[in-house]
Design a protein around this motif. Structure first.
Motif, PDB file in Angstrom:
ATOM      1  N   THR A  45     -14.690 -21.628 -52.376  1.00 22.41           N
ATOM      2  CA  THR A  45     -14.557 -21.660 -50.922  1.00 22.41           C
ATOM      3  C   THR A  45     -13.980 -22.998 -50.463  1.00 22.41           C
ATOM      4  N   ASP A  47     -14.982 -24.678 -47.930  1.00 20.51           N
ATOM      5  CA  ASP A  47     -16.091 -25.573 -47.572  1.00 20.51           C
ATOM      6  C   ASP A  47     -16.546 -26.376 -48.784  1.00 20.51           C
ATOM      7  N   ARG A  50     -13.782 -28.913 -49.771  1.00 27.75           N
ATOM      8  CA  ARG A  50     -13.734 -30.023 -48.813  1.00 27.75           C
ATOM      9  C   ARG A  50     -14.876 -31.006 -49.079  1.00 27.75           C
TER      10      ARG A  50
END
Length: 359
Positions: A45, A47, A50
């Motif tokens: 993902t 997220d 990051r």
């Protein structure tokens, strides 16, 4: 640390993934994806990528990639001894011609490279080996050395982008590649006509505080030197001046982002070189420190790979692959060499991440 009686098996998967695995080295993340389908999905993902990237931007994850005629190798850095740990040989995952690969810019583990025999641009993560061709049939994504400039950045929507400035027959073009939409588009930009001349050298872009900064320097004594600044969210350019350095000799400015503040090593002179470190506050330069004049340095010793910083020390590498240190407390400038603009034809300093060149 786990409480007594609690094992890893007792922890929720979300906690394991986002609180533990976001802190492990990038290569271990790749191995962890094979544990199960749920982990693979979570570790893929945006997220997770990051958060892992933000926690990977530390000095211990910095690596030096060096390219010569025969090999491409990655070296960990031992900062205590100004040396390298054991190197590993990297095989280019894309077609190339006798290692004729130039590294033009880098950000968060991604390298923007040019295949010199075809002029094609690529995004490449040397840690994961993933890469993405940026050239298109309509002639976007082709780089010409000494005429073009490249900058990598991330916008407010977390989209990785490439800014490509071209000069062709006296016409300046500005193009942006978006990783999110996988395409190029044109951006209007009007600048002074003289900057289109090959007598001006445009540096690679340095990303800092939501802005890409390019030095634009005239290639002779007493020439014009400015910064062109590209706001990555408004997509507007503006020009600011160089620090107030003497213009009686050759002037070179090398930009570096330190803790999201823009710094410049400005070297001036001919028969004696003076080097000052400046930081940009708003549109004005503040001198941080200076060094005494040093004698001229042979061009063969000038740096292709410029600066990286950890624990208050600056490290500089010459073309010969030797590291030098500037300890910010005692300032031993006798071990610092003047540098050229960052073009990175011999390699790059990068951080190992799992950031992908494509979505």
């Amino acid at each position: 640390m786990l409480n007594k009686g609690i094992t890893m098996a007792d922890l929720p998967v979300h906690t394991i993934v986002f609180e533990i695995l976001t802190r492990v080295p990038a290569k271990d993340v790749g191995r962890s994806k094979s544990v199960c389908k749920q982990w693979y999905a979570l570790l893929s993902t945006q997220d997770f990528v990051r958060m892992h990237c933000s926690r990977s931007l530390v000095s211990s994850n910095q690596r030096v990639l060096l390219i010569d005629d025969l090999t491409c190798s990655v070296h960990p850095i031992i900062f205590q001894s100004n040396d390298y740990g054991p190197s590993s040989i990297v095989t280019f995952p894309f077609h190339h011609h006798n290692n004729d690969v130039s590294i033009l810019s880098h950000l968060n583990g991604l390298l923007c490279v040019c295949l010199n025999h075809t002029y094609k641009l690529l995004l490449w993560n040397p840690t994961t080996t993933a890469f993405k061709h940026l050239s298109t049939p309509d002639s976007h994504g082709f780089y010409i050395n000494n005429l073009d400039a490249i900058g990598l950045y991330v916008d407010a929507d977390d989209d990785y982008k490439v800014l490509h400035i071209t000069r062709r027959s006296g016409v300046l073009g500005v193009y942006v590649y978006s990783r999110e939409v996988d395409s190029w588009r044109n951006i209007p930009f009007i600048t002074r006509q003289e900057y289109l001349s090959p007598h001006f050298n445009w540096s690679a872009g340095t990303f800092c505080g939501g802005t890409l900064y390019f030095t634009v320097c005239e290639c002779w004594v007493g020439g014009t030197n400015v910064l062109n600044c590209f706001d990555v969210n408004s997509e507007q350019f503006k020009e600011i001046s160089f620090p107030p350095v003497p213009s009686t000799g050759m002037v070179q400015g090398v930009l570096v982002n330190v803790k999201n503040e823009l710094h410049m090593f400005a070297s001036t002179g001919m028969f004696e070189m003076t080097i000052d470190l400046w930081t940009l506050q708003g549109d004005y330069w503040i001198k941080v420190l200076s060094c005494p004049p040093i004698p001229p340095i042979s061009l063969s010793l000038w740096c292709d790979i410029t600066h990286y910083v950890t624990n208050g020390n600056w490290f500089v590498m010459t073309k010969l692959g030797k590291l030098f240190t500037i300890e910010m407390d005692v300032k031993p400038f006798e071990c610092f060499y003047p540098v050229t603009w960052f073009r990175g034809f011999k390699g790059a300093v990068f951080v190992e991440t799992i950031v992908s060149p494509s979505i």
